[in-house]
Design a protein around this motif. Structure first.
Motif, PDB file in Angstrom:
ATOM      1  N   ASP A   1     -33.169  63.591 -41.423  1.00 44.51           N
ATOM      2  CA  ASP A   1     -32.173  64.641 -41.573  1.00 44.51           C
ATOM      3  C   ASP A   1     -31.332  64.219 -42.779  1.00 44.51           C
ATOM      4  OD1 ASP A   1     -33.144  65.792 -39.297  1.00 44.51           O
ATOM      5  OD2 ASP A   1     -31.236  65.796 -38.218  1.00 44.51           O
ATOM      6  N   VAL A   2     -31.298  65.034 -43.820  1.00 50.94           N
ATOM      7  CA  VAL A   2     -30.671  64.637 -45.083  1.00 50.94           C
ATOM      8  C   VAL A   2     -29.288  65.259 -45.209  1.00 50.94           C
ATOM      9  CG1 VAL A   2     -30.904  64.616 -47.588  1.00 50.94           C
ATOM     10  CG2 VAL A   2     -32.948  64.441 -46.146  1.00 50.94           C
ATOM     11  N   VAL A   3     -28.301  64.420 -45.500  1.00 47.64           N
ATOM     12  CA  VAL A   3     -26.913  64.855 -45.671  1.00 47.64           C
ATOM     13  C   VAL A   3     -26.449  64.405 -47.055  1.00 47.64           C
ATOM     14  CG1 VAL A   3     -24.561  64.728 -44.783  1.00 47.64           C
ATOM     15  CG2 VAL A   3     -26.504  64.588 -43.195  1.00 47.64           C
ATOM     16  N   VAL A   4     -26.033  65.370 -47.877  1.00 50.16           N
ATOM     17  CA  VAL A   4     -25.596  65.062 -49.246  1.00 50.16           C
ATOM     18  C   VAL A   4     -24.216  65.693 -49.463  1.00 50.16           C
ATOM     19  CG1 VAL A   4     -26.204  65.076 -51.683  1.00 50.16           C
ATOM     20  CG2 VAL A   4     -28.024  65.206 -49.960  1.00 50.16           C
ATOM     21  N   PRO A   5     -23.138  64.924 -49.320  1.00 52.51           N
ATOM     22  CA  PRO A   5     -21.806  65.476 -49.576  1.00 52.51           C
ATOM     23  C   PRO A   5     -21.397  65.270 -51.032  1.00 52.51           C
ATOM     24  CG  PRO A   5     -21.674  63.416 -48.333  1.00 52.51           C
ATOM     25  CD  PRO A   5     -23.090  63.568 -48.770  1.00 52.51           C
ATOM     26  N   ALA A   6     -20.536  66.143 -51.517  1.00 50.35           N
ATOM     27  CA  ALA A   6     -19.940  65.979 -52.840  1.00 50.35           C
ATOM     28  C   ALA A   6     -18.697  65.111 -52.719  1.00 50.35           C
ATOM     29  CB  ALA A   6     -19.592  67.331 -53.439  1.00 50.35           C
ATOM     30  N   LEU A   7     -18.557  64.161 -53.615  1.00 51.91           N
ATOM     31  CA  LEU A   7     -17.374  63.305 -53.613  1.00 51.91           C
ATOM     32  C   LEU A   7     -16.104  64.145 -53.725  1.00 51.91           C
ATOM     33  CD1 LEU A   7     -18.571  60.526 -56.098  1.00 51.91           C
ATOM     34  CD2 LEU A   7     -18.353  60.300 -53.616  1.00 51.91           C
ATOM     35  N   PRO A   8     -15.006  63.713 -53.126  1.00 53.83           N
ATOM     36  CA  PRO A   8     -13.735  64.437 -53.275  1.00 53.83           C
ATOM     37  C   PRO A   8     -13.360  64.555 -54.748  1.00 53.83           C
ATOM     38  CG  PRO A   8     -13.579  62.778 -51.544  1.00 53.83           C
ATOM     39  CD  PRO A   8     -14.890  62.545 -52.235  1.00 53.83           C
ATOM     40  N   GLY A   9     -12.941  65.756 -55.147  1.00 52.82           N
ATOM     41  CA  GLY A   9     -12.586  65.997 -56.535  1.00 52.82           C
ATOM     42  C   GLY A   9     -13.746  66.380 -57.410  1.00 52.82           C
ATOM     43  N   PHE A  10     -14.958  66.387 -56.860  1.00 55.18           N
ATOM     44  CA  PHE A  10     -16.163  66.719 -57.605  1.00 55.18           C
ATOM     45  C   PHE A  10     -16.707  68.069 -57.133  1.00 55.18           C
ATOM     46  CE2 PHE A  10     -15.793  62.272 -58.275  1.00 55.18           C
ATOM     47  CZ  PHE A  10     -16.658  61.852 -59.273  1.00 55.18           C
ATOM     48  N   GLY A  11     -17.193  68.867 -58.075  1.00 55.10           N
ATOM     49  CA  GLY A  11     -17.907  70.088 -57.729  1.00 55.10           C
ATOM     50  C   GLY A  11     -17.113  70.987 -56.798  1.00 55.10           C
ATOM     51  N   PHE A  12     -17.775  71.373 -55.700  1.00 51.55           N
ATOM     52  CA  PHE A  12     -17.178  72.326 -54.773  1.00 51.55           C
ATOM     53  C   PHE A  12     -16.413  71.659 -53.634  1.00 51.55           C
ATOM     54  CE2 PHE A  12     -20.469  74.684 -56.955  1.00 51.55           C
ATOM     55  CZ  PHE A  12     -19.844  75.898 -57.219  1.00 51.55           C
ATOM     56  N   SER A  13     -16.302  70.325 -53.644  1.00 46.70           N
ATOM     57  CA  SER A  13     -15.399  69.659 -52.704  1.00 46.70           C
ATOM     58  C   SER A  13     -13.956  69.885 -53.149  1.00 46.70           C
ATOM     59  CB  SER A  13     -15.689  68.155 -52.637  1.00 46.70           C
ATOM     60  OG  SER A  13     -16.771  67.874 -51.776  1.00 46.70           O
ATOM     61  N   GLY A  14     -13.044  69.707 -52.200  1.00 49.37           N
ATOM     62  CA  GLY A  14     -11.640  69.901 -52.518  1.00 49.37           C
ATOM     63  C   GLY A  14     -11.113  68.853 -53.480  1.00 49.37           C
ATOM     64  N   LYS A  15     -10.015  69.185 -54.132  1.00 45.25           N
ATOM     65  CA  LYS A  15      -9.383  68.295 -55.106  1.00 45.25           C
ATOM     66  C   LYS A  15      -8.227  67.552 -54.427  1.00 45.25           C
ATOM     67  CE  LYS A  15     -10.611  71.222 -59.054  1.00 45.25           C
ATOM     68  NZ  LYS A  15     -11.578  72.058 -58.297  1.00 45.25           N
ATOM     69  N   PRO A  16      -8.264  66.224 -54.421  1.00 45.64           N
ATOM     70  CA  PRO A  16      -7.176  65.474 -53.781  1.00 45.64           C
ATOM     71  C   PRO A  16      -5.867  65.624 -54.544  1.00 45.64           C
ATOM     72  CG  PRO A  16      -8.631  63.987 -54.970  1.00 45.64           C
ATOM     73  CD  PRO A  16      -9.271  65.342 -55.029  1.00 45.64           C
ATOM     74  N   ARG A  17      -4.765  65.349 -53.871  1.00 41.88           N
ATOM     75  CA  ARG A  17      -3.460  65.449 -54.519  1.00 41.88           C
ATOM     76  C   ARG A  17      -3.250  64.331 -55.526  1.00 41.88           C
ATOM     77  NH1 ARG A  17      -1.822  66.228 -48.964  1.00 41.88           N
ATOM     78  NH2 ARG A  17      -1.388  68.420 -48.524  1.00 41.88           N
ATOM     79  N   ALA A  18      -3.894  63.197 -55.300  1.00 38.02           N
ATOM     80  CA  ALA A  18      -3.770  62.027 -56.167  1.00 38.02           C
ATOM     81  C   ALA A  18      -5.110  61.301 -56.143  1.00 38.02           C
ATOM     82  CB  ALA A  18      -2.643  61.120 -55.673  1.00 38.02           C
ATOM     83  N   PRO A  19      -5.347  60.400 -57.097  1.00 41.32           N
ATOM     84  CA  PRO A  19      -6.644  59.723 -57.151  1.00 41.32           C
ATOM     85  C   PRO A  19      -6.973  58.950 -55.877  1.00 41.32           C
ATOM     86  CG  PRO A  19      -5.472  59.433 -59.222  1.00 41.32           C
ATOM     87  CD  PRO A  19      -4.509  60.081 -58.269  1.00 41.32           C
ATOM     88  N   ILE A  20      -8.208  59.104 -55.415  1.00 40.06           N
ATOM     89  CA  ILE A  20      -8.736  58.281 -54.331  1.00 40.06           C
ATOM     90  C   ILE A  20     -10.069  57.717 -54.804  1.00 40.06           C
ATOM     91  CG2 ILE A  20      -7.613  59.639 -52.533  1.00 40.06           C
ATOM     92  CD1 ILE A  20     -10.307  60.910 -51.914  1.00 40.06           C
ATOM     93  N   GLY A  21     -10.544  56.690 -54.110  1.00 38.65           N
ATOM     94  CA  GLY A  21     -11.758  56.013 -54.530  1.00 38.65           C
ATOM     95  C   GLY A  21     -12.774  55.894 -53.413  1.00 38.65           C
ATOM     96  N   PRO A  22     -13.747  54.999 -53.573  1.00 38.35           N
ATOM     97  CA  PRO A  22     -14.862  54.936 -52.626  1.00 38.35           C
ATOM     98  C   PRO A  22     -14.493  54.444 -51.235  1.00 38.35           C
ATOM     99  CG  PRO A  22     -15.074  53.243 -54.320  1.00 38.35           C
ATOM    100  CD  PRO A  22     -13.972  54.145 -54.759  1.00 38.35           C
TER     101      PRO A  22
END
Length: 376
Positions: A128-149
């Motif tokens: 079962d394959v799950v591929v999420p977009a990183l926060p702030g990338f593409g169609f994922s939401g944009k964080p209020r401030a920088p976050i990391g891995p």
């Protein structure tokens, strides 16, 4: 979890095309090629194709081949591709992309991983394959401030367990995806069956002590000096870049495409044979059409704030770890002994070809390696 259908905003596309048409190239040195940045001839060709040859609707149709959702996670929407394959929930696999990639990095491998019997494989190898977009990338939401891995690992573990119902799962990643995957193993080990990396982003809490380790560290430093100026800027002063790039889609495209050229394995194939114009433009639209070029660069600053590139003192990954050592020009693969200082390495493969974007460059090798890994 809300069903999601990818589409390009018509007004945004019209504005992008207008900006591309109006762009004036700066003064350029003769015969620049790739020496000083993105090859001007390649960039002109890409822009001309974008205006007169690229089929935006066909790209969107291809990107809607797989089921997708938006999952509300803490205060962010996470765009996730979720394909329940022949595994029928038995073998969940989390694939995490990096920069300047997107969920599109895995488009050629999703179906073979989920439905191997369609490609001459065995049904029992399915995920079962799950591929999420990183926060702030593409169609994922944009964080209020920088976050990391490290923060992303928390969000993705919650996505897998609470939203998708997978109590335990496999995880794979390269580039920032390798960082997310490692932090999953460090902070959420109980959720993981095993991890697979094709890039070493989170370094062991150790110093080089052998000739091979010292030589690799020197090579990594040399590669950073040659190819890493973008990372220093994005990790320290991303807004300086954002101000310059705002409203300049051609400049953004050049910034992204340069990495694809510099980090690809071009020993046997020319750049245009590794990445088609359609591939480069489709991936770039995840940044340009969603106005996420800027917030994606924040990720580097977020990682620095989290101290995400080095394991906390006295810690190591105890989750079974596989490493695929591709000939990656960005940073050559480390010696196994160095990785074993911080990871419970149970599988190691030296790959014959394929660079930083392994799933895009050599999808057949990538799929075969993951199938063999999961059998163990």
């Amino acid at each position: 979890m809300q069903p999601f259908t990818l589409s390009w905003d018509a007004d945004r596309l019209a504005w992008l095309r207008e900006r591309v048409r109006a762009y004036r190239m700066p003064r350029l040195p003769e015969g620049a090629g790739w020496r000083y940045g993105c090859d001007p001839d390649v960039l002109r060709d890409l822009c001309a194709y974008w205006l007169d040859g690229f089929d935006h609707e066909a790209a969107a149709a291809d990107l809607n081949r797989f089921p997708q959702f938006l999952a509300r996670n803490e205060d962010l929407d996470i765009h996730v591709v979720h394909v329940v394959g022949e595994a029928q929930g038995k073998r969940p696999l989390l694939l995490t992309h990096g920069w300047p990639g997107s969920v599109y990095e895995f488009w050629q491998v999703i179906e073979p991983l989920a439905f191997p019997s369609r490609f001459g494989g065995r049904a029992e190898d399915a995920f079962d394959v799950v591929v999420p977009a990183l926060p702030g990338f593409g169609f994922s939401g944009k964080p209020r401030a920088p976050i990391g891995p490290r923060t992303t690992a928390r969000l993705f573990d919650r996505l897998m367990r609470e939203e998708l119902g997978y109590a335990r799962y496999h995880a794979q990643g390269g580039d920032w995806g390798a960082g997310v995957t490692t932090w999953l193993a460090l902070d959420h080990a109980a959720s993981l069956k095993a991890i697979h990396l094709n890039y070493l982003l989170v370094q062991p809490d150790a110093e080089a002590s052998t000739e091979a380790e010292t030589r690799w560290r020197k090579g990594a430093q040399d590669a950073q000096a040659r190819l890493g100026a973008y990372a220093d800027l994005q990790g320290t002063k991303p807004l300086s870049l954002n101000y310059a790039m705002a409203d300049e889609p051609v400049a953004q495209l050049a910034w992204l495409v340069e990495r694809f050229h510099d980090w690809a394995d071009l020993r046997e194939r020319p750049f245009e044979a590794v990445f088609s114009k359609d591939t480069l433009l489709t991936n770039a639209l995840f940044y340009l059409a969603t106005d996420s070029f800027g917030t994606a660069t924040w990720y580097y600053a977020g990682a620095r704030a989290e101290g995400a590139r080095r394991m906390p003192e006295g810690t190591r990954v105890t989750v079974p770890t596989a490493f695929a050592a591709y000939p990656d020009p960005r940073t050559l693969a480390p010696p196994r002994e160095w990785v074993e200082r911080g990871y419970a390495v149970t599988r190691w493969r030296d790959m014959p070809r394929g660079g930083h974007f392994a799933a895009m460059e050599v999808p057949d090798l990538f799929v075969a390696d993951l199938r063999e890994w999961a059998r163990g």
